[in-house]
Motif scaffolding. Structure first.
Motif, mmCIF file in Angstrom:
data_model
loop_
_atom_site.group_PDB
_atom_site.id
_atom_site.type_symbol
_atom_site.label_atom_id
_atom_site.label_comp_id
_atom_site.label_asym_id
_atom_site.label_seq_id
_atom_site.Cartn_x
_atom_site.Cartn_y
_atom_site.Cartn_z
ATOM 1 N N ILE A 182 -25.275 18.095 28.733
ATOM 2 C CA ILE A 182 -25.072 19.468 28.233
ATOM 3 C C ILE A 182 -24.565 20.307 29.413
ATOM 4 O O ILE A 182 -25.158 20.289 30.502
ATOM 5 C CB ILE A 182 -26.399 20.063 27.696
ATOM 6 C CG1 ILE A 182 -26.904 19.258 26.485
ATOM 7 C CG2 ILE A 182 -26.253 21.547 27.361
ATOM 8 C CD1 ILE A 182 -26.126 19.432 25.219
ATOM 9 N N ALA A 183 -23.461 21.018 29.198
ATOM 10 C CA ALA A 183 -22.841 21.745 30.321
ATOM 11 C C ALA A 183 -23.059 23.253 30.244
ATOM 12 O O ALA A 183 -23.024 23.931 31.276
ATOM 13 C CB ALA A 183 -21.347 21.442 30.356
ATOM 14 N N ILE A 184 -23.235 23.773 29.025
ATOM 15 C CA ILE A 184 -23.270 25.231 28.849
ATOM 16 C C ILE A 184 -24.396 25.628 27.900
ATOM 17 O O ILE A 184 -24.607 24.969 26.871
ATOM 18 C CB ILE A 184 -21.933 25.748 28.261
ATOM 19 C CG1 ILE A 184 -20.770 25.432 29.221
ATOM 20 C CG2 ILE A 184 -22.001 27.253 27.985
ATOM 21 C CD1 ILE A 184 -19.412 25.899 28.729
ATOM 22 N N VAL A 185 -25.101 26.699 28.260
ATOM 23 C CA VAL A 185 -26.012 27.370 27.333
ATOM 24 C C VAL A 185 -25.498 28.790 27.157
ATOM 25 O O VAL A 185 -25.079 29.423 28.124
ATOM 26 C CB VAL A 185 -27.457 27.413 27.895
ATOM 27 C CG1 VAL A 185 -28.337 28.340 27.058
ATOM 28 C CG2 VAL A 185 -28.052 26.017 27.927
ATOM 29 N N GLU A 186 -25.502 29.279 25.919
ATOM 30 C CA GLU A 186 -25.100 30.675 25.671
ATOM 31 C C GLU A 186 -26.263 31.381 24.994
ATOM 32 O O GLU A 186 -26.551 31.136 23.821
ATOM 33 C CB GLU A 186 -23.843 30.696 24.786
ATOM 34 C CG GLU A 186 -23.325 32.107 24.532
ATOM 35 C CD GLU A 186 -22.049 32.105 23.709
ATOM 36 O OE1 GLU A 186 -21.190 31.214 23.912
ATOM 37 O OE2 GLU A 186 -21.910 32.979 22.838
ATOM 38 N N ASN A 187 -26.978 32.203 25.754
ATOM 39 C CA ASN A 187 -28.140 32.932 25.224
ATOM 40 C C ASN A 187 -27.990 34.411 25.557
ATOM 41 O O ASN A 187 -27.253 34.781 26.466
ATOM 42 C CB ASN A 187 -29.434 32.417 25.878
ATOM 43 C CG ASN A 187 -30.057 31.246 25.120
ATOM 44 O OD1 ASN A 187 -29.423 30.620 24.277
ATOM 45 N ND2 ASN A 187 -31.291 30.942 25.437
ATOM 46 N N GLU A 188 -28.731 35.235 24.846
ATOM 47 C CA GLU A 188 -28.699 36.678 25.093
ATOM 48 C C GLU A 188 -29.354 37.001 26.439
ATOM 49 O O GLU A 188 -30.364 36.392 26.798
ATOM 50 C CB GLU A 188 -29.471 37.378 23.966
ATOM 51 C CG GLU A 188 -29.448 38.883 24.018
ATOM 52 C CD GLU A 188 -30.115 39.491 22.774
ATOM 53 O OE1 GLU A 188 -30.739 38.759 21.982
ATOM 54 O OE2 GLU A 188 -30.005 40.727 22.622
ATOM 55 N N ARG A 189 -28.776 37.922 27.187
ATOM 56 C CA ARG A 189 -29.443 38.457 28.398
ATOM 57 C C ARG A 189 -28.758 39.747 28.811
ATOM 58 O O ARG A 189 -27.531 39.799 28.917
ATOM 59 C CB ARG A 189 -29.409 37.463 29.556
ATOM 60 C CG ARG A 189 -30.397 37.862 30.653
ATOM 61 C CD ARG A 189 -30.762 36.674 31.531
ATOM 62 N NE ARG A 189 -31.817 36.988 32.472
ATOM 63 C CZ ARG A 189 -33.122 36.917 32.201
ATOM 64 N NH1 ARG A 189 -33.529 36.543 31.001
ATOM 65 N NH2 ARG A 189 -34.010 37.210 33.125
#
Ligand SMILES: NC(=O)c1ccc[n+]([C@@H]2O[C@H](COP(=O)([O-])OP(=O)(O)OC[C@H]3O[C@@H](n4cnc5c(N)ncnc54)[C@H](OP(=O)(O)O)[C@@H]3O)[C@@H](O)[C@H]2O)c1
Length: 296
Positions: free
Chosen positions: A176-183
């Motif tokens: 897994i290369a990318i996480v997209e979460n709110e911040r």
């Protein structure tokens, strides 16, 4: 803009800040301006753009944002390979509903359709939101197949907690290369997800980093400490917010949206702001907002 090579994306230098593409397909923003604004942002060095198949003014126009991004990248003078394109699958549009489908069959078909709409292979495809009634392990196996079939160079997940990310990591053999979460100043949960990304070398795309289109302009009023710190740097509260996010580890890659070239110009300034440890502590300890912008 400076760039960074995240260990999980070894063949790509990514900018410190990318471009969120969503508002030109939502909220009545005129998509005719999108290409000029995005080309301006790419010229400034923010050459990562974040889209999703479900970003569209209506269910009938599913894929609207991906088509727009595909056209913008196709027409960009420096060519397709000069922009890193991230898209997301796994949310459908049915009337006013946004149902989620993470089944392997759906994810594979959606990835093919994203490739068709963009007109090229995206650099990364992420699962947009989890359908927690379906198997995450099976969904991650399908995403590995997406990559193996040449439908994306990298894969990732969005809106996951630490347990879910660890499972995705394990099932994907650590690819897994990318996480997209709110911040953002408003929302500071998922610190353990960010820690994981910093430790393992993933990119953490921080979505709605200024608190979203309705609140971004009011950031200094809603979170006055960001405006106060800005006074010492001759910077806006929004620039301080982005500079503060960038202190949170090498994984951090905020993806603000712009509908005007002026906001892209302002955003670039945030990369050169050096916050002191005392300022970082003050900002980190300041009050947050009232929960997620789009609760899961
Ligand atoms: N994965 C997910 O579930 C998820 C969910 C939501 C969003 N996203 C992604 O995150 C991206 C950004 O989120 P968002 O659009 O909700 O919120 P945002 O980036 O927090 O806010 C967008 C607003 O910020 C303004 N802005 C940008 N830079 C600024 C600056 N330097 N100074 C002052 N204002 C500035 C823009 O103004 P102007 O319009 O005037 O230029 C725009 O109105 C989306 O486009 C999408 O790609 C992902």
């Amino acid at each position: 803009m400076r760039s960074y090579t995240h260990p999980q994306l070894p063949h790509q230098e990514l900018p410190l800040i990318g471009v969120g593409a969503m508002p030109f397909s939502h909220g009545g923003k005129k998509s005719k301006d999108a290409i000029a604004v995005w080309h301006h942002a790419f010229d400034l060095g923010m050459n990562l753009i974040n889209t999703a198949d479900c970003y569209a003014p209506s269910a009938q126009e599913f894929g609207h944002n991906e088509r727009l991004v595909g056209k913008a990248v196709h027409e960009y003078s420096r060519g397709r390979d000069s922009v890193f394109v991230v898209t997301k699958n796994g949310i459908q549009r049915k009337g006013s509903d946004w149902p989620r489908d993470n089944s392997p069959e759906y994810l594979l078909r959606a990835a093919e359709e994203s490739n068709e709409r963009l007109g090229f292979m995206p650099d990364a495809i992420l699962i947009h939101r989890l359908n927690r009634e379906q198997s995450l392990a099976a969904a991650i196996e399908a995403m590995c197949e997406v990559r193996e079939r040449g439908l994306a160079k990298y894969i990732g997940v969005s809106n996951v907690n630490r347990v879910e990310l660890e499972l995705a990591w394990e099932v994907s053999d650590g690819t897994i290369a990318i996480v997209e979460n709110e911040r953002s100043p408003r929302y500071r949960e998922f610190a353990d997800v960010l820690d994981f990304c910093n430790e393992k070398g993933l990119a953490y795309l921080a979505w709605s980093p200024l608190g979203g289109g309705n609140d971004a302009a009011k950031l200094g009023e809603l979170y006055p400490v960001f405006a106060e710190v800005g006074l010492a740097h001759n910077a806006t509260a929004q620039e301080i917010a982005l500079a503060w996010l960038l202190t949170q580890g090498s994984a951090m890659l905020p993806i603000p949206a712009f509908t005007r070239k002026e906001t892209a110009d302002s955003t670039v300034k945030s990369v050169s702001i050096n916050l002191s440890d005392a300022e970082i502590d003050l900002l980190t300890a300041s009050h947050t907002g009232n929960g997620s912008l789009y609760p899961d």
